[in-house]
Design a protein around this motif. Structure first.
Motif, PDB file in Angstrom:
ATOM      1  N   ILE A   1       0.842  -1.200   0.000  1.00 36.13           N
ATOM      2  CA  ILE A   1       0.000   0.000   0.000  1.00 36.13           C
ATOM      3  C   ILE A   1       0.877   1.251   0.000  1.00 36.13           C
ATOM      4  CG2 ILE A   1      -1.565   1.359   1.447  1.00 36.13           C
ATOM      5  CD1 ILE A   1      -2.825  -1.405   2.257  1.00 36.13           C
ATOM      6  N   LYS A   2       1.897   1.249   0.853  1.00 39.00           N
ATOM      7  CA  LYS A   2       2.817   2.396   0.893  1.00 39.00           C
ATOM      8  C   LYS A   2       3.572   2.533  -0.422  1.00 39.00           C
ATOM      9  CE  LYS A   2       5.099   5.717   3.161  1.00 39.00           C
ATOM     10  NZ  LYS A   2       6.042   6.196   2.156  1.00 39.00           N
ATOM     11  N   ALA A   3       4.022   1.412  -0.985  1.00 40.42           N
ATOM     12  CA  ALA A   3       4.744   1.465  -2.258  1.00 40.42           C
ATOM     13  C   ALA A   3       3.855   2.029  -3.359  1.00 40.42           C
ATOM     14  CB  ALA A   3       5.249   0.071  -2.633  1.00 40.42           C
ATOM     15  N   ALA A   4       2.607   1.588  -3.422  1.00 40.18           N
ATOM     16  CA  ALA A   4       1.696   2.028  -4.484  1.00 40.18           C
ATOM     17  C   ALA A   4       1.374   3.514  -4.368  1.00 40.18           C
ATOM     18  CB  ALA A   4       0.410   1.207  -4.435  1.00 40.18           C
ATOM     19  N   ASP A   5       1.481   4.076  -3.173  1.00 42.20           N
ATOM     20  CA  ASP A   5       1.120   5.474  -2.972  1.00 42.20           C
ATOM     21  C   ASP A   5       2.086   6.427  -3.651  1.00 42.20           C
ATOM     22  OD1 ASP A   5      -0.785   7.289  -1.808  1.00 42.20           O
ATOM     23  OD2 ASP A   5       0.754   7.866  -0.352  1.00 42.20           O
ATOM     24  N   ILE A   6       3.212   5.924  -4.124  1.00 44.28           N
ATOM     25  CA  ILE A   6       4.117   6.805  -4.872  1.00 44.28           C
ATOM     26  C   ILE A   6       3.448   7.293  -6.150  1.00 44.28           C
ATOM     27  CG2 ILE A   6       5.309   5.025  -6.247  1.00 44.28           C
ATOM     28  CD1 ILE A   6       7.909   6.611  -5.752  1.00 44.28           C
ATOM     29  N   ASP A   7       2.448   6.550  -6.647  1.00 46.54           N
ATOM     30  CA  ASP A   7       1.703   6.992  -7.818  1.00 46.54           C
ATOM     31  C   ASP A   7       1.018   8.331  -7.539  1.00 46.54           C
ATOM     32  OD1 ASP A   7       0.535   6.668 -10.448  1.00 46.54           O
ATOM     33  OD2 ASP A   7      -1.337   6.162  -9.435  1.00 46.54           O
ATOM     34  N   ARG A   8       0.371   8.432  -6.381  1.00 42.98           N
ATOM     35  CA  ARG A   8      -0.287   9.678  -5.992  1.00 42.98           C
ATOM     36  C   ARG A   8       0.733  10.801  -5.826  1.00 42.98           C
ATOM     37  NH1 ARG A   8      -0.609  12.370  -1.381  1.00 42.98           N
ATOM     38  NH2 ARG A   8       0.463  10.677  -0.275  1.00 42.98           N
ATOM     39  N   VAL A   9       1.871  10.470  -5.219  1.00 43.66           N
ATOM     40  CA  VAL A   9       2.899  11.483  -4.975  1.00 43.66           C
ATOM     41  C   VAL A   9       3.450  12.027  -6.292  1.00 43.66           C
ATOM     42  CG1 VAL A   9       5.195  11.860  -3.989  1.00 43.66           C
ATOM     43  CG2 VAL A   9       3.482  10.559  -2.712  1.00 43.66           C
ATOM     44  N   ILE A  10       3.769  11.142  -7.231  1.00 46.96           N
ATOM     45  CA  ILE A  10       4.279  11.586  -8.528  1.00 46.96           C
ATOM     46  C   ILE A  10       3.224  12.413  -9.257  1.00 46.96           C
ATOM     47  CG2 ILE A  10       5.082  10.827 -10.797  1.00 46.96           C
ATOM     48  CD1 ILE A  10       6.268   8.353  -9.411  1.00 46.96           C
ATOM     49  N   ALA A  11       1.979  11.954  -9.207  1.00 43.09           N
ATOM     50  CA  ALA A  11       0.912  12.688  -9.878  1.00 43.09           C
ATOM     51  C   ALA A  11       0.765  14.099  -9.313  1.00 43.09           C
ATOM     52  CB  ALA A  11      -0.404  11.924  -9.755  1.00 43.09           C
ATOM     53  N   GLY A  12       0.914  14.253  -7.991  1.00 45.96           N
ATOM     54  CA  GLY A  12       0.811  15.572  -7.383  1.00 45.96           C
ATOM     55  C   GLY A  12       1.907  16.509  -7.835  1.00 45.96           C
ATOM     56  N   HIS A  13       3.155  16.026  -7.778  1.00 46.24           N
ATOM     57  CA  HIS A  13       4.274  16.854  -8.240  1.00 46.24           C
ATOM     58  C   HIS A  13       4.131  17.164  -9.727  1.00 46.24           C
ATOM     59  CE1 HIS A  13       6.525  16.782  -4.512  1.00 46.24           C
ATOM     60  NE2 HIS A  13       6.471  15.452  -4.469  1.00 46.24           N
ATOM     61  N   SER A  14       3.713  16.185 -10.516  1.00 46.68           N
ATOM     62  CA  SER A  14       3.584  16.384 -11.961  1.00 46.68           C
ATOM     63  C   SER A  14       2.525  17.426 -12.287  1.00 46.68           C
ATOM     64  CB  SER A  14       3.240  15.059 -12.641  1.00 46.68           C
ATOM     65  OG  SER A  14       4.278  14.110 -12.491  1.00 46.68           O
ATOM     66  N   ALA A  15       1.385  17.361 -11.607  1.00 51.14           N
ATOM     67  CA  ALA A  15       0.321  18.335 -11.868  1.00 51.14           C
ATOM     68  C   ALA A  15       0.783  19.748 -11.550  1.00 51.14           C
ATOM     69  CB  ALA A  15      -0.913  17.964 -11.058  1.00 51.14           C
ATOM     70  N   LEU A  16       1.499  19.899 -10.440  1.00 51.77           N
ATOM     71  CA  LEU A  16       2.017  21.217 -10.079  1.00 51.77           C
ATOM     72  C   LEU A  16       3.035  21.697 -11.113  1.00 51.77           C
ATOM     73  CD1 LEU A  16       1.895  23.418  -7.889  1.00 51.77           C
ATOM     74  CD2 LEU A  16       3.733  22.201  -6.692  1.00 51.77           C
ATOM     75  N   MET A  17       3.905  20.805 -11.539  1.00 48.15           N
ATOM     76  CA  MET A  17       4.900  21.173 -12.544  1.00 48.15           C
ATOM     77  C   MET A  17       4.238  21.518 -13.872  1.00 48.15           C
ATOM     78  SD  MET A  17       7.932  18.449 -11.578  1.00 48.15           S
ATOM     79  CE  MET A  17       9.196  19.126 -12.671  1.00 48.15           C
ATOM     80  N   ASP A  18       3.152  20.839 -14.209  1.00 51.07           N
ATOM     81  CA  ASP A  18       2.446  21.151 -15.457  1.00 51.07           C
ATOM     82  C   ASP A  18       1.908  22.577 -15.452  1.00 51.07           C
ATOM     83  OD1 ASP A  18       2.944  18.672 -16.516  1.00 51.07           O
ATOM     84  OD2 ASP A  18       0.948  17.857 -16.130  1.00 51.07           O
ATOM     85  N   ALA A  19       1.511  23.071 -14.276  1.00 52.75           N
ATOM     86  CA  ALA A  19       0.987  24.434 -14.187  1.00 52.75           C
ATOM     87  C   ALA A  19       2.075  25.475 -14.435  1.00 52.75           C
ATOM     88  CB  ALA A  19       0.335  24.654 -12.828  1.00 52.75           C
ATOM     89  N   TYR A  20       3.278  25.211 -13.922  1.00 55.45           N
ATOM     90  CA  TYR A  20       4.385  26.149 -14.081  1.00 55.45           C
ATOM     91  C   TYR A  20       5.230  25.859 -15.321  1.00 55.45           C
ATOM     92  CZ  TYR A  20       3.707  28.074  -9.373  1.00 55.45           C
ATOM     93  OH  TYR A  20       3.213  28.716  -8.264  1.00 55.45           O
ATOM     94  N   ASP A  21       5.139  24.666 -15.842  1.00 54.33           N
ATOM     95  CA  ASP A  21       6.006  24.214 -16.936  1.00 54.33           C
ATOM     96  C   ASP A  21       5.195  23.327 -17.875  1.00 54.33           C
ATOM     97  OD1 ASP A  21       8.230  23.396 -18.498  1.00 54.33           O
ATOM     98  OD2 ASP A  21       8.632  21.727 -17.123  1.00 54.33           O
ATOM     99  N   PRO A  22       4.195  23.883 -18.561  1.00 51.68           N
ATOM    100  CA  PRO A  22       3.317  23.057 -19.387  1.00 51.68           C
ATOM    101  C   PRO A  22       4.021  22.351 -20.532  1.00 51.68           C
ATOM    102  CG  PRO A  22       2.878  25.403 -19.727  1.00 51.68           C
ATOM    103  CD  PRO A  22       3.779  25.304 -18.552  1.00 51.68           C
ATOM    104  N   ALA A  23       5.152  22.891 -21.001  1.00 51.02           N
ATOM    105  CA  ALA A  23       5.885  22.248 -22.088  1.00 51.02           C
ATOM    106  C   ALA A  23       6.795  21.127 -21.591  1.00 51.02           C
ATOM    107  CB  ALA A  23       6.706  23.283 -22.855  1.00 51.02           C
ATOM    108  N   ARG A  24       6.820  20.933 -20.286  1.00 48.56           N
ATOM    109  CA  ARG A  24       7.602  19.857 -19.665  1.00 48.56           C
ATOM    110  C   ARG A  24       9.097  19.938 -20.009  1.00 48.56           C
ATOM    111  NH1 ARG A  24       2.957  15.293 -20.829  1.00 48.56           N
ATOM    112  NH2 ARG A  24       1.625  15.854 -19.065  1.00 48.56           N
ATOM    113  N   LYS A  25       9.617  21.127 -19.821  1.00 49.97           N
ATOM    114  CA  LYS A  25      11.057  21.328 -19.979  1.00 49.97           C
ATOM    115  C   LYS A  25      11.827  20.810 -18.769  1.00 49.97           C
ATOM    116  CE  LYS A  25      10.698  23.733 -23.852  1.00 49.97           C
ATOM    117  NZ  LYS A  25      11.258  23.277 -25.145  1.00 49.97           N
ATOM    118  N   LEU A  26      11.206  20.852 -17.584  1.00 53.07           N
ATOM    119  CA  LEU A  26      11.836  20.375 -16.353  1.00 53.07           C
ATOM    120  C   LEU A  26      11.510  18.905 -16.142  1.00 53.07           C
ATOM    121  CD1 LEU A  26      10.938  23.330 -13.953  1.00 53.07           C
ATOM    122  CD2 LEU A  26      13.214  22.813 -14.858  1.00 53.07           C
TER     123      LEU A  26
END
Length: 506
Positions: free
Chosen positions: A276-301
């Motif tokens: 369960i803890k291992a699978a939760d990294i999916d949520r963590v990555i999705a959160g960081h990715s969504a935030l990065m998409d707002a500041y970096d929509p072209a995904r340069k970072l």
């Protein structure tokens, strides 16, 4: 023991984003017996070595196509002063490793030894600089020492130390865990430091730096946003400044908090809580990715998970500061689950580094001073999955599968899968995470005809099974029988198993 069924569809003709090979990266810190006694035995050791670097460890890691190696830390990076690790070894000053065991180190493994190791491995170096107790000048000069040609003070010093030509060193970490052991900084304070340090870490010649800002613990999005604000603006439509190219985060897995529980003595409930803890990294990555998409929509970072893995209590009788733990089939399934999740975030996630490569935490390899070397179950997942490196992700649709296993308010979905295509071949990875139920998996292979295939499986009597010097093949891959008929793959996946199927596409 029970049995169940699962069905999936894979579109072999719908190639998606590239799965960056650097998602299969590694991490070697001056911690416990990772460097000294793991990679480094010294030139006078009876253990076969090349320039002091243990040869069997190198050979085993080369079989993984190891893409990069992060060094010297970790927490150690922010107390490491690189000048003390160059020049004649017998003239290098000793240092105290205050983070890990308070032991004294002789600095015999330094910059030149690390670069020799990377050359033997065929891996890109990822050097983590010292922001916590170092200076901008110190890190800038390290970049110059390693990567500049021509004539300059650092070039002359490198040549005096026996290396004429510069090395290629693409990856540079701007400190480590600045919110904790790397300086206990606040997010904004570190963001300013990251900009300053990155500014003076310069490209020399054709060596282009990929600078990685030290990011969050787990899902600390405020830390990530502070770094994003340092190089971009929210929904402004501009590309981020090229100050740094990646933002990291760290994520460790245990049953209930770091250092909780034994690596090999655990209940079924603890096993499921770990997943369960291992699978939760999916949520963590999705959160960081969504935030990065707002500041970096072209995904340069790029998003970088440069520390991940399981963290258990140390083995009885070992130094608590050395973080030496066994590695069971459970750990291998944590790794297989992580890789499926990493592949699914290939648009943003560009690097991941298992913590750590030898003798520390979720290691690939365990060694002893008598020359024994043990390949762990986690090692075998890396080896079986190496065909995904730089392949294009294929869509996997799990249509049906066994009922999820519930633990309190959380659940474990038993079947995890991912797939990719490269050079006319497809690789399918599938895990049955159930502790007590075998599963008949059928996969509709659509869009391409399939020729020859080869399947392998990693499993054992129980999730607690592990390898030792006395029984070093208790958990190892074996050939696996699957059938493919009219484009339908059928596999009998045993409980707690990981399997790969390699397909020749026509």
């Amino acid at each position: 023991m029970s049995s169940s069924n699962a069905r999936a569809v894979i579109d072999l003709d719908v190639a998606g984003p590239k799965i960056n090979k650097h998602l299969y990266g590694h991490f070697a810190e001056h911690l416990g017996r990772c460097i000294y006694g793991g990679f480094w035995v010294g030139e006078d050791s009876p253990i076969p070595n090349e320039g002091g670097i243990r040869r069997d460890v190198v050979d085993a890691l080369r079989a993984l196509n190891i893409p990069n190696l992060r060094w010297p830390g970790g927490c150690f990076a922010d107390e490491y002063h690189w000048m003390n690790g160059v020049g004649p070894r017998d003239q290098r000053p000793t240092m105290v490793n205050t983070h890990w065991g308070n032991v004294e180190e002789n600095n015999h493994f330094g910059t030149h030894e690390f670069m020799a190791l990377c050359e033997l491995l065929g891996a890109d170096p990822y050097v983590n600089g010292n922001v916590g107790s170092g200076t901008v000048r110190e890190m800038s000069e390290w970049v110059e020492y390693l990567t500049r040609d021509g004539d300059s003070p650092m070039v002359r010093l490198r040549k005096a130390n026996g290396r004429d030509k510069p090395w290629r060193v693409p990856f540079w970490g701007i400190g480590n865990e600045a919110w904790g052991c790397g300086g206990n900084m606040r997010a904004q304070a570190y963001a300013d430091e990251a900009r300053r340090y990155a500014t003076f870490c310069r490209d020399h010649g054709d060596n282009k730096l990929y600078r990685i800002a030290a990011g969050a613990a787990d899902d600390d999005l405020e830390w990530t946003e502070a770094l994003l604000k340092a190089v971009s603006c929210l929904n402004c439509g501009r590309d981020p400044r090229s100050t740094f190219q990646g933002i990291s985060f760290h994520y460790y897995t245990s049953e209930a908090g770091i250092r909780h529980g034994s690596a090999t003595d655990f209940t079924d409930e603890q096993y499921y809580r770990t997943l369960i803890k291992a699978a939760d990294i999916d949520r963590v990555i999705a959160g960081h990715s969504a935030l990065m998409d707002a500041y970096d929509p072209a995904r340069k970072l790029g998003l970088i998970c440069d520390e991940w893995g399981t963290w258990w209590e140390v083995e009885p009788g070992t130094n608590p500061g050395f973080l030496f733990q066994q590695n069971a089939l459970r750990d291998a399934l944590v790794a297989s689950l992580h890789f499926d999740i990493f592949h699914n975030h290939a648009e943003r996630l560009q690097m991941a580094n298992i913590a750590q490569t030898v003798n520390v935490l979720q290691a690939m390899i365990l060694t002893d001073d008598n020359g024994a070397m043990v390949l762990t179950p986690t090692y075998h997942v890396f080896e079986m999955n190496k065909g995904h490196q730089d392949a294009q992700r294929l869509p996997v649709h799990v249509i049906s599968q066994p009922e999820a296993v519930s633990v309190d308010q959380d659940q474990v979905v038993p079947i995890s899968m991912s797939a990719s295509i490269k050079d006319g071949r497809a690789l399918i990875s599938a895990s049955n995470l159930s502790v007590d139920s075998d599963t008949t998996l059928t996969v509709d292979l659509r869009g391409r005809a399939v020729g020859d295939h080869r399947a392998r499986i990693l499993t054992a009597d129980s999730p607690q099974s592990h390898n030792t010097a006395e029984a070093n093949a208790a958990v190892r891959p074996a050939d696996f029988e699957v059938s493919i008929d009219n484009g339908v793959l059928t596999a009998e996946l045993p409980r707690h198993s990981f399997a790969t199927v390699d397909l020749d596409l026509q």
